[in-house]
Design a protein around this motif. Sequence first.
Motif, PDB file in Angstrom:
ATOM      1  N   LEU A 183      -3.666 -10.925  26.476  1.00 40.69           N
ATOM      2  CA  LEU A 183      -1.909 -11.495  25.871  1.00 40.69           C
ATOM      3  C   LEU A 183      -1.378 -12.840  26.381  1.00 40.69           C
ATOM      4  CD1 LEU A 183       0.171  -8.141  26.117  1.00 40.69           C
ATOM      5  CD2 LEU A 183      -1.282  -8.939  24.501  1.00 40.69           C
ATOM      6  N   GLU A 184      -1.078 -13.356  25.111  1.00 37.60           N
ATOM      7  CA  GLU A 184      -0.244 -14.844  25.185  1.00 37.60           C
ATOM      8  C   GLU A 184       0.560 -14.967  26.187  1.00 37.60           C
ATOM      9  OE1 GLU A 184       0.734 -17.332  21.588  1.00 37.60           O
ATOM     10  OE2 GLU A 184      -1.672 -16.074  20.852  1.00 37.60           O
ATOM     11  N   SER A 233       4.943 -13.972  25.718  1.00 36.59           N
ATOM     12  CA  SER A 233       4.394 -13.880  24.623  1.00 36.59           C
ATOM     13  C   SER A 233       5.278 -12.789  24.044  1.00 36.59           C
ATOM     14  CB  SER A 233       3.246 -13.577  23.716  1.00 36.59           C
ATOM     15  OG  SER A 233       2.349 -12.538  24.742  1.00 36.59           O
ATOM     16  N   VAL A 234       5.440 -11.375  25.099  1.00 38.12           N
ATOM     17  CA  VAL A 234       6.050 -10.263  25.098  1.00 38.12           C
ATOM     18  C   VAL A 234       7.852  -9.949  25.663  1.00 38.12           C
ATOM     19  CG1 VAL A 234       4.914  -9.028  24.212  1.00 38.12           C
ATOM     20  CG2 VAL A 234       5.247  -8.956  26.684  1.00 38.12           C
ATOM     21  N   ASP A 235       8.968  -9.515  24.929  1.00 42.60           N
ATOM     22  CA  ASP A 235       9.758  -8.881  25.702  1.00 42.60           C
ATOM     23  C   ASP A 235       9.645  -7.644  26.186  1.00 42.60           C
ATOM     24  OD1 ASP A 235      11.665 -11.153  24.649  1.00 42.60           O
ATOM     25  OD2 ASP A 235      10.925 -10.275  22.751  1.00 42.60           O
ATOM     26  N   LEU A 236       8.419  -6.566  25.650  1.00 40.84           N
ATOM     27  CA  LEU A 236       9.124  -5.477  27.026  1.00 40.84           C
ATOM     28  C   LEU A 236       7.423  -4.868  26.763  1.00 40.84           C
ATOM     29  CD1 LEU A 236       9.744  -3.193  27.647  1.00 40.84           C
ATOM     30  CD2 LEU A 236      10.272  -2.109  25.430  1.00 40.84           C
ATOM     31  N   VAL A 237       6.704  -4.857  27.766  1.00 40.01           N
ATOM     32  CA  VAL A 237       5.366  -3.907  28.220  1.00 40.01           C
ATOM     33  C   VAL A 237       5.731  -2.234  28.445  1.00 40.01           C
ATOM     34  CG1 VAL A 237       3.120  -3.841  29.226  1.00 40.01           C
ATOM     35  CG2 VAL A 237       4.320  -6.206  28.613  1.00 40.01           C
ATOM     36  N   VAL A 238       4.588  -1.781  27.826  1.00 40.93           N
ATOM     37  CA  VAL A 238       5.565  -0.082  28.173  1.00 40.93           C
ATOM     38  C   VAL A 238       4.460   0.595  28.724  1.00 40.93           C
ATOM     39  CG1 VAL A 238       6.309   2.115  27.318  1.00 40.93           C
ATOM     40  CG2 VAL A 238       8.142   0.332  27.057  1.00 40.93           C
ATOM     41  N   CYS A 239       4.198   1.332  29.415  1.00 42.69           N
ATOM     42  CA  CYS A 239       2.596   1.582  29.982  1.00 42.69           C
ATOM     43  C   CYS A 239       2.583   3.298  29.710  1.00 42.69           C
ATOM     44  CB  CYS A 239       1.971   0.728  30.341  1.00 42.69           C
ATOM     45  SG  CYS A 239      -0.411   1.507  31.458  1.00 42.69           S
ATOM     46  N   ALA A 295       2.488 -12.313  30.654  1.00 48.14           N
ATOM     47  CA  ALA A 295       2.531 -12.050  28.919  1.00 48.14           C
ATOM     48  C   ALA A 295       4.667 -12.343  29.363  1.00 48.14           C
ATOM     49  CB  ALA A 295       1.858 -10.892  28.796  1.00 48.14           C
ATOM     50  N   LEU A 296       4.884 -11.505  29.872  1.00 51.70           N
ATOM     51  CA  LEU A 296       6.578 -11.282  29.878  1.00 51.70           C
ATOM     52  C   LEU A 296       7.047 -12.483  29.552  1.00 51.70           C
ATOM     53  CD1 LEU A 296       7.259  -7.858  32.228  1.00 51.70           C
ATOM     54  CD2 LEU A 296       7.709  -8.155  29.402  1.00 51.70           C
ATOM     55  N   LYS A 297       8.327 -12.762  28.670  1.00 53.99           N
ATOM     56  CA  LYS A 297       8.887 -13.628  28.705  1.00 53.99           C
ATOM     57  C   LYS A 297      10.345 -14.178  29.929  1.00 53.99           C
ATOM     58  CE  LYS A 297       8.638 -13.630  23.749  1.00 53.99           C
ATOM     59  NZ  LYS A 297       9.398 -13.324  22.810  1.00 53.99           N
TER      60      LYS A 297
END
Length: 203
Positions: A44-45, A48-54, A74-76
């Motif tokens: 991921l850039e 580039s993302v606000d939330l990562v859920v796994c 990747a998280l902002k």
Amino acid sequence: IDCSARMLRRSADDAAGPSPPVHGAEGTPFEVEQACLDEEEVVLERESVDLVVCSMALHWINDLPGTLKMVRRALKPNGLFLCAFLGGETLAEMRSAFVLADLERRGGVSQHMSPLVSMADAGALLQASGLALPTVDTETIVIHYPDAWTLWHHLRSMGESAANLQRSAVGLDPLLAAASPRSAAAQQLGLPSPANDFFSFYG
């Protein structure tokens, strides 16, 4: 992101239904992009993302440190990582049962279950990844089964059977020893209530 194209199609069908499962703060649907990728090779850039859920995937990842660092990258700023997966002493009774069954029927021990992350290792992994305010929580859930065969059938149906690269077949004799209510192995299995440890990450 999922490595199963079939699961992604099911997710897309749900999202296209009359009641989309996710909405924005004002009721507008989120824009969802799906990608069929290996979870260990996702790039991921940066920021580039606000939330990562796994959910229920990290216990299948081989390179956990690398995956967590990818998430952090990747998280902002002020982004959030949420995850839940199996670890700790999950199915420890079954591990003990297979060890005793192998010793009883074969005179040696083979690995029949995938390795899991301990609570201490989980905290260390989060800190090493650089996530801010890392938190690890654990919950033990006991699930009742009438016999060992039902437990094994459920594990296989959920796709949670062993996937070790160099795993060996259990064989009928050790399975019978582990499942027999009169054997020492079955007493270690803890039936009808094996325990499962669920870990939750926040960072």
